[in-house]
Design an enzyme around this catalytic site. Structure first.
Site, mmCIF file in Angstrom:
data_model
loop_
_atom_site.group_PDB
_atom_site.id
_atom_site.type_symbol
_atom_site.label_atom_id
_atom_site.label_comp_id
_atom_site.label_asym_id
_atom_site.label_seq_id
_atom_site.Cartn_x
_atom_site.Cartn_y
_atom_site.Cartn_z
ATOM 1 N N TYR A 71 46.861 -70.481 -26.523
ATOM 2 C CA TYR A 71 47.129 -70.161 -25.037
ATOM 3 C C TYR A 71 48.116 -69.231 -24.461
ATOM 4 C CZ TYR A 71 43.333 -73.283 -23.915
ATOM 5 O OH TYR A 71 41.947 -73.657 -23.263
ATOM 6 N N GLN A 105 34.650 -69.818 -12.584
ATOM 7 C CA GLN A 105 35.063 -70.662 -13.960
ATOM 8 C C GLN A 105 36.039 -69.991 -14.819
ATOM 9 O OE1 GLN A 105 31.184 -71.981 -16.118
ATOM 10 N NE2 GLN A 105 30.353 -70.638 -14.932
ATOM 11 N N ASP A 108 41.441 -66.518 -15.421
ATOM 12 C CA ASP A 108 42.180 -65.287 -15.616
ATOM 13 C C ASP A 108 42.893 -64.702 -14.449
ATOM 14 O OD1 ASP A 108 40.345 -63.923 -14.309
ATOM 15 O OD2 ASP A 108 39.274 -63.428 -16.303
ATOM 16 N N HIS A 123 37.883 -74.356 -13.256
ATOM 17 C CA HIS A 123 38.485 -74.617 -14.509
ATOM 18 C C HIS A 123 39.701 -74.376 -14.681
ATOM 19 C CE1 HIS A 123 34.091 -74.239 -16.411
ATOM 20 N NE2 HIS A 123 34.202 -75.528 -15.965
ATOM 21 N N CYS A 131 52.522 -81.018 -16.659
ATOM 22 C CA CYS A 131 52.758 -81.666 -17.788
ATOM 23 C C CYS A 131 51.583 -82.519 -17.906
ATOM 24 C CB CYS A 131 53.752 -82.681 -16.996
ATOM 25 S SG CYS A 131 54.402 -83.981 -18.119
ATOM 26 N N CYS A 154 59.814 -85.418 -17.293
ATOM 27 C CA CYS A 154 59.788 -86.763 -17.940
ATOM 28 C C CYS A 154 59.775 -86.577 -19.355
ATOM 29 C CB CYS A 154 58.137 -87.345 -17.638
ATOM 30 S SG CYS A 154 56.919 -86.496 -18.595
ATOM 31 N N GLY A 191 27.579 -63.145 -14.860
ATOM 32 C CA GLY A 191 28.231 -63.407 -15.889
ATOM 33 C C GLY A 191 28.642 -64.528 -16.566
HETATM 34 C C1 BJW Z 1 28.204 -60.302 -19.041
HETATM 35 C C2 BJW Z 1 29.156 -59.293 -19.239
HETATM 36 C C3 BJW Z 1 29.109 -58.165 -18.442
HETATM 37 C C4 BJW Z 1 29.084 -60.596 -20.863
HETATM 38 N N1 BJW Z 1 28.473 -58.434 -17.072
HETATM 39 N N2 BJW Z 1 27.592 -60.294 -17.617
HETATM 40 C C5 BJW Z 1 25.849 -82.999 -18.682
HETATM 41 C C6 BJW Z 1 25.192 -82.885 -19.581
HETATM 42 C C7 BJW Z 1 25.638 -82.466 -21.209
HETATM 43 C C8 BJW Z 1 27.092 -82.284 -21.228
HETATM 44 C C9 BJW Z 1 27.880 -82.532 -19.899
HETATM 45 C C10 BJW Z 1 27.318 -82.763 -18.895
HETATM 46 N N3 BJW Z 1 28.277 -82.895 -17.834
HETATM 47 C C11 BJW Z 1 29.511 -82.417 -18.587
HETATM 48 C C12 BJW Z 1 29.237 -82.299 -19.900
HETATM 49 C C13 BJW Z 1 30.472 -81.994 -20.876
HETATM 50 C C14 BJW Z 1 30.892 -80.794 -21.011
HETATM 51 C C15 BJW Z 1 29.710 -79.441 -20.947
HETATM 52 O O1 BJW Z 1 29.220 -79.020 -20.030
HETATM 53 N N4 BJW Z 1 29.238 -79.637 -22.244
HETATM 54 C C16 BJW Z 1 28.185 -78.768 -22.510
HETATM 55 C C17 BJW Z 1 28.904 -77.391 -23.489
HETATM 56 C C18 BJW Z 1 27.126 -79.319 -23.206
HETATM 57 N N5 BJW Z 1 31.414 -80.327 -19.591
HETATM 58 C C19 BJW Z 1 32.677 -80.748 -19.234
HETATM 59 O O2 BJW Z 1 33.307 -81.458 -19.998
HETATM 60 C C20 BJW Z 1 33.207 -80.693 -17.926
HETATM 61 N N6 BJW Z 1 33.875 -81.779 -17.463
HETATM 62 C C21 BJW Z 1 32.976 -82.700 -16.721
HETATM 63 O O3 BJW Z 1 32.053 -82.371 -16.405
HETATM 64 O O4 BJW Z 1 33.920 -83.764 -16.430
HETATM 65 C C22 BJW Z 1 33.044 -85.095 -16.070
HETATM 66 C C23 BJW Z 1 32.048 -85.453 -17.452
HETATM 67 C C24 BJW Z 1 32.782 -85.287 -18.694
HETATM 68 C C25 BJW Z 1 32.029 -85.724 -19.776
HETATM 69 C C26 BJW Z 1 30.825 -86.116 -19.905
HETATM 70 C C27 BJW Z 1 30.175 -86.301 -18.498
HETATM 71 C C28 BJW Z 1 30.914 -85.754 -17.450
HETATM 72 C C29 BJW Z 1 34.471 -79.978 -18.128
HETATM 73 C C30 BJW Z 1 34.226 -78.353 -18.754
HETATM 74 C C31 BJW Z 1 35.291 -77.356 -18.933
HETATM 75 C C32 BJW Z 1 34.975 -76.014 -19.370
HETATM 76 N N7 BJW Z 1 36.375 -75.721 -19.941
HETATM 77 C C33 BJW Z 1 36.347 -74.192 -20.147
HETATM 78 C C34 BJW Z 1 37.772 -73.902 -20.918
HETATM 79 C C35 BJW Z 1 38.614 -73.498 -19.918
HETATM 80 C C36 BJW Z 1 39.869 -73.394 -20.263
HETATM 81 C C37 BJW Z 1 40.049 -72.158 -21.281
HETATM 82 O O5 BJW Z 1 39.737 -70.668 -20.738
HETATM 83 O O6 BJW Z 1 40.595 -72.209 -22.437
HETATM 84 O O7 BJW Z 1 35.695 -73.280 -19.393
HETATM 85 S S1 BJW Z 1 35.010 -73.907 -21.765
HETATM 86 C C38 BJW Z 1 34.438 -72.481 -21.254
HETATM 87 O O8 BJW Z 1 33.068 -72.212 -20.858
HETATM 88 C C39 BJW Z 1 35.445 -71.963 -20.042
HETATM 89 C C40 BJW Z 1 34.497 -71.273 -19.092
HETATM 90 O O9 BJW Z 1 34.869 -71.177 -17.864
HETATM 91 C C41 BJW Z 1 33.164 -72.135 -19.519
HETATM 92 C C42 BJW Z 1 31.963 -71.254 -19.110
HETATM 93 O O10 BJW Z 1 31.817 -70.080 -19.981
HETATM 94 P P1 BJW Z 1 31.110 -69.092 -19.135
HETATM 95 O O11 BJW Z 1 31.997 -68.194 -18.061
HETATM 96 O O12 BJW Z 1 29.815 -69.155 -18.916
HETATM 97 O O13 BJW Z 1 31.345 -67.930 -20.496
HETATM 98 P P2 BJW Z 1 30.382 -67.528 -21.555
HETATM 99 O O14 BJW Z 1 31.351 -66.868 -22.669
HETATM 100 O O15 BJW Z 1 29.805 -68.685 -22.218
HETATM 101 O O16 BJW Z 1 29.259 -66.706 -21.266
HETATM 102 C C43 BJW Z 1 29.395 -65.072 -20.789
HETATM 103 C C44 BJW Z 1 28.178 -64.635 -20.236
HETATM 104 O O17 BJW Z 1 28.538 -63.570 -19.826
HETATM 105 C C45 BJW Z 1 27.219 -64.511 -21.247
HETATM 106 O O18 BJW Z 1 25.905 -65.110 -20.535
HETATM 107 C C46 BJW Z 1 27.049 -63.010 -21.298
HETATM 108 O O19 BJW Z 1 25.724 -62.504 -21.604
HETATM 109 C C47 BJW Z 1 27.561 -62.629 -20.083
HETATM 110 N N8 BJW Z 1 28.227 -61.235 -19.966
HETATM 111 N N9 BJW Z 1 29.491 -59.458 -20.719
HETATM 112 C C48 BJW Z 1 27.567 -59.346 -17.241
HETATM 113 N N10 BJW Z 1 29.828 -57.024 -18.626
HETATM 114 ZN ZN ZN Z 2 55.984 -84.784 -17.164
#
Ligand code: BJW
Ligand code: ZN
Length: 244
Positions: A71, A105, A108, A123, A131, A154, A191
């Protein structure tokens, strides 16, 4: 990169120009042209490890120093990146809409840096740390230099103010996203791979409430199957052409 499809561009531009209530949801792809790595695909690795394996509370509890290295690297990197034409196009769109919601999502801060006024950060953000236990929060620029920074309030551990897998999304952000889906005429999804819930379901929900869906991505995603129009191309080129 092949040429953009002019018919798709025109169809997307028509849907957007006819609407005055627009919700936008962005993912990592909109910042790719600013040099911020995406999560999935070739760019989603850090020192040979998947970013996904580090973005969990389990990884932090097991080895906080390791997760902090990842990070800090990303927080430091943000001082060297700037918004691109895609972020800027969304600022113009916000200015001309009667009602506008920008749901991201991304952690940045590039929508804020571009000048977007109201950004719904699903996110969390890399701009702050918090903390693990108490309510203490501060800007990342004030993060102590220690490999595993402690909480001045704390004594427990500070962590990035982002949402990891298995953690709840901020309640206020979810409520605003829900309002957006209920009221928008068009939802523009940019994206995102459409794999991470609950954001992955937003386009389907908006469509079930009557909205048209426009997608911008380099490739087909699960969102393509609910989109009225998918424009395949880089967001920095496509968005300035479709938001007018
Ligand atoms: C371009 C381009 C260009 C490239 N032009 N395009 C229901 C079913 C199954 C599982 C779950 C569910 N509900 C919840 C879950 C669990 C989990 C989940 O979803 N798991 C799946 C993977 C299966 N979700 C969670 O845990 C969430 N919490 C939650 O729901 O709490 C309640 C709950 C918990 C548990 C069970 C049930 C309920 C929390 C999710 C937190 C995600 N956190 C992250 C990290 C953030 C911190 C960090 O940055 O380090 O967030 S993970 C990561 O993925 C980050 C992103 O915001 C997120 C999405 O990614 P994104 O933005 O889509 O990026 P990419 O890289 O995947 O895709 C890029 C795209 O851009 C591609 O398509 C390219 O083609 C395109 N592209 N260049 C246009 N120039
Ligand atoms: Zn604290």
């Amino acid at each position: 990169m092949s040429a953009l499809d002019e018919r798709d561009l025109a169809a997307a531009a028509d849907l957007l120009s006819d609407a005055s209530r627009i919700a936008v949801m962005t993912g990592a792809g909109i910042s790719a042209e600013s040099g911020v790595p995406t999560f999935r695909g070739a760019g989603g690795f850090w020192r040979g490890r998947s970013a996904m394996d580090l973005a969990t509370p389990q990884a932090f509890n097991r080895d906080p120093e390791d997760v902090w290295k990842f990070y800090r690297y990303r927080i430091d990197g943000l001082s060297r990146v700037e918004p691109n034409a895609g972020h800027r196009a969304l600022v113009s769109l916000e200015r001309r809409c009667e009602r506008f919601w920008l749901i991201t999502q991304n952690v940045d801060g590039l929508h804020h840096a571009a000048g977007s006024e109201r950004v719904i950060e699903l996110h969390g953000t890399l701009a702050e740390v918090r903390c693990r236990v108490c309510a203490y929060r501060c800007p990342s620029s004030e993060l102590p230099d220690d490999p595993v920074p402690g909480c001045p309030s704390c004594g427990d551990l500070l962590r990035p103010a982002v949402v990891w897998f298995g953690e709840d999304l901020p309640r206020a952000a979810l409520a605003e996203a829900d309002e957006a889906m209920a009221h928008c005429e068009v939802m523009l999804v940019v994206g995102t791979s459409g794999l991470v819930e609950p954001a992955a379901s937003f386009a389907r929900w908006a469509r079930s409430r009557g909205a048209s869906i426009v997608e911008v991505n380099l490739e087909t995603t699960p969102i393509s199957s609910v989109a009225d129009v998918s424009v395949f191309g880089p967001a920095g080129e496509v968005l300035p052409r479709i938001v007018g």
